[in-house]
Design a protein around this motif. Sequence first.
Motif, short mmCIF file in Angstrom:
data_model
loop_
_atom_site.label_atom_id
_atom_site.label_comp_id
_atom_site.label_asym_id
_atom_site.label_seq_id
_atom_site.Cartn_x
_atom_site.Cartn_y
_atom_site.Cartn_z
N ALA A 23 4.78 -8.26 2.17
CA ALA A 23 4.18 -8.58 3.59
C ALA A 23 3.65 -7.27 3.92
CB ALA A 23 5.15 -8.68 4.55
N HIS A 24 4.08 -6.19 3.35
CA HIS A 24 3.21 -4.97 3.64
C HIS A 24 2.01 -4.90 2.67
CE1 HIS A 24 2.71 -0.52 4.36
NE2 HIS A 24 2.48 -0.62 3.18
N LEU A 25 2.20 -5.13 1.53
CA LEU A 25 1.00 -5.11 0.63
C LEU A 25 -0.37 -5.85 1.49
CD1 LEU A 25 2.61 -5.00 -2.84
CD2 LEU A 25 1.30 -3.00 -1.70
N LEU A 26 0.20 -7.27 1.70
CA LEU A 26 -0.95 -7.93 2.31
C LEU A 26 -1.44 -7.46 3.77
CD1 LEU A 26 -2.24 -10.97 2.29
CD2 LEU A 26 -0.36 -11.70 3.58
N TYR A 27 -0.69 -6.65 4.30
CA TYR A 27 -1.24 -6.11 5.45
C TYR A 27 -2.09 -4.75 4.95
CZ TYR A 27 -0.76 -1.94 9.05
OH TYR A 27 -1.01 -0.85 9.50
N GLY A 33 -7.09 -1.14 3.70
CA GLY A 33 -8.11 -1.31 2.64
C GLY A 33 -8.05 0.07 1.53
N GLU A 34 -8.79 1.07 2.22
CA GLU A 34 -9.01 2.24 1.42
C GLU A 34 -7.57 2.91 1.13
OE1 GLU A 34 -11.83 5.15 1.64
OE2 GLU A 34 -13.25 3.61 2.73
N ALA A 35 -7.36 3.49 -0.18
CA ALA A 35 -6.28 4.12 -0.67
C ALA A 35 -6.89 5.20 -1.78
CB ALA A 35 -5.29 3.24 -1.25
N CYS A 46 -9.72 4.08 -4.11
CA CYS A 46 -9.91 2.80 -4.27
C CYS A 46 -9.56 1.95 -3.01
CB CYS A 46 -8.79 2.36 -5.50
SG CYS A 46 -7.20 3.11 -4.96
N THR A 47 -9.69 0.53 -3.36
CA THR A 47 -9.34 -0.33 -2.16
C THR A 47 -8.19 -1.51 -2.78
OG1 THR A 47 -11.26 -1.95 -2.67
CG2 THR A 47 -11.58 -0.16 -1.11
N PHE A 48 -7.54 -1.95 -1.81
CA PHE A 48 -6.63 -2.99 -2.13
C PHE A 48 -7.29 -4.38 -2.29
CE2 PHE A 48 -3.64 0.05 -0.20
CZ PHE A 48 -2.47 -0.01 -1.04
N ASN A 49 -6.82 -5.15 -3.32
CA ASN A 49 -7.11 -6.66 -3.37
C ASN A 49 -5.86 -7.23 -2.45
OD1 ASN A 49 -9.84 -6.51 -4.44
ND2 ASN A 49 -8.78 -6.52 -6.55
N VAL A 50 -5.88 -8.59 -2.27
CA VAL A 50 -4.88 -9.14 -1.75
C VAL A 50 -3.80 -9.30 -2.92
CG1 VAL A 50 -6.18 -10.42 0.03
CG2 VAL A 50 -5.96 -11.43 -2.23
N PRO A 51 -2.51 -9.59 -2.31
CA PRO A 51 -1.50 -9.42 -3.56
C PRO A 51 -1.74 -10.80 -4.50
CG PRO A 51 -0.55 -8.94 -1.46
CD PRO A 51 -1.97 -9.29 -1.22
N ILE A 52 -1.55 -10.32 -5.69
CA ILE A 52 -1.90 -11.52 -6.81
C ILE A 52 -0.67 -12.62 -6.71
CG2 ILE A 52 -1.88 -11.93 -9.21
CD1 ILE A 52 -3.61 -9.19 -9.67
N PRO A 54 3.83 -12.82 -5.41
CA PRO A 54 4.95 -12.08 -4.42
C PRO A 54 5.61 -11.13 -4.91
CG PRO A 54 5.09 -14.72 -4.14
CD PRO A 54 4.02 -14.31 -5.51
N THR A 55 5.86 -11.10 -6.35
CA THR A 55 6.49 -10.11 -7.05
C THR A 55 6.21 -9.46 -8.07
OG1 THR A 55 7.82 -11.77 -8.35
CG2 THR A 55 8.78 -11.39 -6.19
N SER A 56 4.81 -9.76 -8.81
CA SER A 56 4.33 -9.22 -10.19
C SER A 56 3.57 -8.10 -10.05
CB SER A 56 4.19 -10.41 -10.83
OG SER A 56 3.09 -11.09 -10.29
N LEU A 57 2.47 -8.21 -9.64
CA LEU A 57 1.37 -7.43 -9.76
C LEU A 57 0.69 -7.16 -8.44
CD1 LEU A 57 -0.36 -9.15 -12.89
CD2 LEU A 57 1.19 -7.13 -12.86
N VAL A 58 0.00 -5.93 -8.50
CA VAL A 58 -1.03 -5.47 -7.42
C VAL A 58 -2.26 -5.24 -8.01
CG1 VAL A 58 -1.21 -3.85 -5.54
CG2 VAL A 58 0.87 -4.48 -6.02
N SER A 59 -3.41 -5.65 -7.25
CA SER A 59 -4.76 -5.38 -7.79
C SER A 59 -5.61 -4.41 -6.82
CB SER A 59 -5.50 -6.57 -7.77
OG SER A 59 -6.75 -6.48 -8.20
N MET A 60 -5.97 -3.38 -7.33
CA MET A 60 -6.74 -2.21 -6.77
C MET A 60 -8.30 -2.31 -7.43
SD MET A 60 -4.16 -1.04 -4.98
CE MET A 60 -5.17 0.61 -4.44
N ARG A 61 -9.18 -2.27 -6.48
CA ARG A 61 -10.47 -2.19 -6.98
C ARG A 61 -11.10 -0.61 -6.71
NH1 ARG A 61 -14.71 -5.37 -8.07
NH2 ARG A 61 -13.44 -7.30 -7.54
N LEU A 62 -11.56 -0.21 -8.00
CA LEU A 62 -11.98 1.25 -7.92
C LEU A 62 -13.34 1.48 -6.82
CD1 LEU A 62 -11.63 2.65 -11.46
CD2 LEU A 62 -9.91 2.32 -9.59
#
Length: 230
Positions: A23-27, A33-35, A46-52, A54-62
């Motif tokens: 839930a936090h990563l989706l928020y 956005g920016e991180a 970088c910026t967050f993409n929506v979670p791929i 529920p439990t496995s991976l997080v996608s970030m775009r440079l």
Amino acid sequence: MHSAFLRSGSSSQWLSRTDDVTAHLLYAAAEIGEAEMDGSAGTIRCTFNVPIAPTSLVSMRLFDEAGSMPKPGQVVRVRYSRGASSYGFLSRISSVTEQQQVILEAPVTIERNERRIVARHQFGRGGGGFRFCPVMDDGRRWSLSLSDMSAAGLGFVFDPERMALEVGDSLRGSVQIPGAHGVPVVLEVRNLRDSPSVPGHKIAGCRFARIELSERRRLQEALVSSARPH
């Protein structure tokens, strides 16, 4: 893996339930956005993409063309904030794509300087068109206005003379989105408090005990859209 990243003098809160982390990563993806990603390649915006998932991976775009690209297997620290709220986590890079995307292992814990999992959207009287429609065991159906909502849960206004609730109760129903189909959810009541706007009524603060990731994403998108000027 823990990291000390918060401001001096602030105390850390640790977020560790898998559902809360999702839930936090989706928020973070929808509303922050920016991180900044710290690693052996230095600090990369970088910026967050929506979670791929529920439990496995997080996608970030440079965000920038990185001078030294991060490598798979590297441990990185991701830091981000909104207003006075600061967040961060440690993770390991799973892969790096040619499209400037870094795929991270989902963090086990997220450090933050406040108790809330995510920021909640507060609604005025009437719930801004968002409503919770529980299905009761005796077949009764209600349409209840919301006091607040986030990717992690919601609060709804109810009359305790007509609807008996206790902390820990589970409620099955749907969240109605203005102009869209309802989102099926199961809620767990976490707290009960007096409604400041409706005399004699209470607010049930709830977390989402069961909700599909795609539906959680749809709720978050509707929240962000409702907050924009129309």
